[in-house]
Design an enzyme around this catalytic site. Structure first.
Site, PDB file in Angstrom:
ATOM      1  N   ASP A  81      41.965  42.329  43.675  1.00  0.00           N
ATOM      2  CA  ASP A  81      42.889  42.392  44.781  1.00  0.00           C
ATOM      3  C   ASP A  81      44.056  43.260  44.325  1.00  0.00           C
ATOM      4  O   ASP A  81      44.589  43.064  43.234  1.00  0.00           O
ATOM      5  CB  ASP A  81      43.360  40.964  45.122  1.00  0.00           C
ATOM      6  CG  ASP A  81      44.219  40.937  46.376  1.00  0.00           C
ATOM      7  OD1 ASP A  81      43.883  41.658  47.334  1.00  0.00           O
ATOM      8  OD2 ASP A  81      45.223  40.203  46.384  1.00  0.00           O
TER       9      ASP A  81
ATOM     10  N   GLU B  83      38.837  46.086  47.887  1.00  0.00           N
ATOM     11  CA  GLU B  83      39.060  46.234  49.323  1.00  0.00           C
ATOM     12  C   GLU B  83      39.256  47.707  49.657  1.00  0.00           C
ATOM     13  O   GLU B  83      39.780  48.465  48.850  1.00  0.00           O
ATOM     14  CB  GLU B  83      40.324  45.466  49.723  1.00  0.00           C
ATOM     15  CG  GLU B  83      40.029  44.066  50.197  1.00  0.00           C
ATOM     16  CD  GLU B  83      41.295  43.340  50.600  1.00  0.00           C
ATOM     17  OE1 GLU B  83      41.268  42.690  51.646  1.00  0.00           O
ATOM     18  OE2 GLU B  83      42.286  43.412  49.865  1.00  0.00           O
TER      19      GLU B  83
ATOM     20  N   CYS C  38      38.941  29.943  52.184  1.00  0.00           N
ATOM     21  CA  CYS C  38      38.920  29.143  50.962  1.00  0.00           C
ATOM     22  C   CYS C  38      37.644  29.554  50.233  1.00  0.00           C
ATOM     23  O   CYS C  38      36.560  29.528  50.813  1.00  0.00           O
ATOM     24  CB  CYS C  38      38.901  27.658  51.298  1.00  0.00           C
ATOM     25  SG  CYS C  38      38.389  26.621  49.907  1.00  0.00           S
TER      26      CYS C  38
ATOM     27  N   CYS D  69      34.991  26.246  49.966  1.00  0.00           N
ATOM     28  CA  CYS D  69      34.256  25.683  51.093  1.00  0.00           C
ATOM     29  C   CYS D  69      34.178  26.615  52.297  1.00  0.00           C
ATOM     30  O   CYS D  69      33.442  26.350  53.246  1.00  0.00           O
ATOM     31  CB  CYS D  69      34.858  24.348  51.489  1.00  0.00           C
ATOM     32  SG  CYS D  69      36.468  24.527  52.279  1.00  0.00           S
TER      33      CYS D  69
ATOM     34  N   CYS E  12      38.629  20.851  51.286  1.00  0.00           N
ATOM     35  CA  CYS E  12      38.131  20.486  49.954  1.00  0.00           C
ATOM     36  C   CYS E  12      39.238  20.195  48.950  1.00  0.00           C
ATOM     37  O   CYS E  12      38.976  19.940  47.779  1.00  0.00           O
ATOM     38  CB  CYS E  12      37.185  21.562  49.430  1.00  0.00           C
ATOM     39  SG  CYS E  12      38.018  23.108  49.040  1.00  0.00           S
TER      40      CYS E  12
ATOM     41  N   ASP F 146      46.542  35.274  45.809  1.00  0.00           N
ATOM     42  CA  ASP F 146      45.925  36.522  45.355  1.00  0.00           C
ATOM     43  C   ASP F 146      44.633  36.303  44.578  1.00  0.00           C
ATOM     44  O   ASP F 146      43.670  37.068  44.725  1.00  0.00           O
ATOM     45  CB  ASP F 146      46.912  37.323  44.508  1.00  0.00           C
ATOM     46  CG  ASP F 146      48.168  37.673  45.290  1.00  0.00           C
ATOM     47  OD1 ASP F 146      48.045  37.918  46.503  1.00  0.00           O
ATOM     48  OD2 ASP F 146      49.258  37.687  44.692  1.00  0.00           O
TER      49      ASP F 146
HETATM   50 ZN   LIG Z   1      38.199  24.533  50.788  1.00  0.00          ZN
END
Ligand SMILES: [Zn+2]
Length: 297
Positions: free
Chosen positions: A112, A196, A249, A252, A271, A278
């Protein structure tokens, strides 16, 4: 000169009235350079040669110089340039036959790019921007002010111009050195590098100076990674710029829809994972990159 005249007459023949008459090369221009080919005639020594700290150039014969690295392969051409601070550089283009590929690495990484920290990796490593800029920036402002006060075309003004040019050069050199070392390290350690996509077209419209400066470095950095990956047999995967790398996330997949820019840390309600914004983004970039790579092969 011949090329200039040929271009001129060809355009005139075509009826292009805007074609200007060939001009002399401007001496005021900051960019002075020329390229010279290395000729290999039968039974003759090549026109360009290198021996320890000397380089033989057509017309100039042997000139003292300092090597930045070992020169390998067959010399094709040399570009001599003079930078604004008055130094001369020789850029030597060589043809190398041997393969430079290095052993496959088992590591893959997501990256990143940031403003405060230059690079944040999916391994959780944070690489800060070097501090050189701030140090030289102050000096640059001071010298620039002094330059503005000097009388036009005076000897002192020229002296001051060289001072300013030298600081600019120092900034560029340290920056390039930082980017070269970092890109080499990442290429060395990782097989797949995911990044990216950058909105380079918007770069010049940017009014945020810190961001504009970072973007120039990001662009340079990405370019270095791309060509080094090609040299050494690594893979670069570019992620779509609309991919919500910060908002997902990485454990999850829950999406933080209204995550604002000032939130640097957050906890996933699903979760309960603690996220550093970052690092989480870098992990998502890696995951998405590997997904794309598998999809394409
Ligand atoms: Zn999560």
């Amino acid at each position: 000169m011949d090329t200039a005249y040929q271009n001129f007459f060809r355009e005139i023949k075509k009826g292009n009235k805007n074609q200007g008459y060939p001009k002399f090369k401007s001496k005021k221009d900051n960019k002075h350079s020329y390229r010279t080919q290395c000729n290999y005639f039968k039974n003759k020594v090549p026109s360009i040669e290198i021996k320890e700290n000397k380089i033989k150039l057509p017309k100039l014969k042997w000139v003292k110089f300092k090597k930045s690295q070992e020169i390998k392969g067959i010399i094709k051409n040399v570009t001599i340039s003079k930078v604004p601070s008055g130094k001369y550089f020789a850029l030597i283009l060589c043809e190398v036959s041997e393969s430079q590929k290095i052993n496959k690495s088992l590591n893959n990484i997501g990256i990143d790019l940031g403003i405060k920290d230059f690079v944040i990796t999916s391994d959780g490593e944070i690489i800060k921007n070097p501090k050189y800029y701030h140090k030289y920036e102050k000096k640059l402002i001071k010298f620039q002010k002094q330059l503005d006060r000097k009388q036009k075309c005076s000897k002192n003004r020229n002296k001051q111009r060289i001072k300013v040019a030298k600081i600019h050069e120092k900034i560029t050199n340290t920056k390039t050195d930082f980017l070269q070392k970092l890109s080499s390290q990442l290429i060395n350690e990782n097989q797949v590098i995911c990044l990216e996509d950058l909105q380079v077209s918007n770069m010049l419209k940017n009014h945020n100076l810190a961001k504009a400066i970072s973007e120039v470095s990001w662009y340079k950095f990405t370019t270095m990674l791309k060509y080094k990956a090609q040299w050494y047999g690594r893979e670069i995967v570019i992620i779509d710029r609309y991919f919500p790398s910060s908002k997902l996330c990485n454990i999850c997949g829950w999406k933080y829809h209204d995550l604002s820019l000032n939130i640097r840390k957050w906890i996933c309600p699903e979760c309960k994972t603690n996220h550093n914004r970052d690092i989480n983004a870098a992990i998502n970039i890696l995951k998405e990159g590997l997904r794309l790579l598998n999809y394409n092969t």
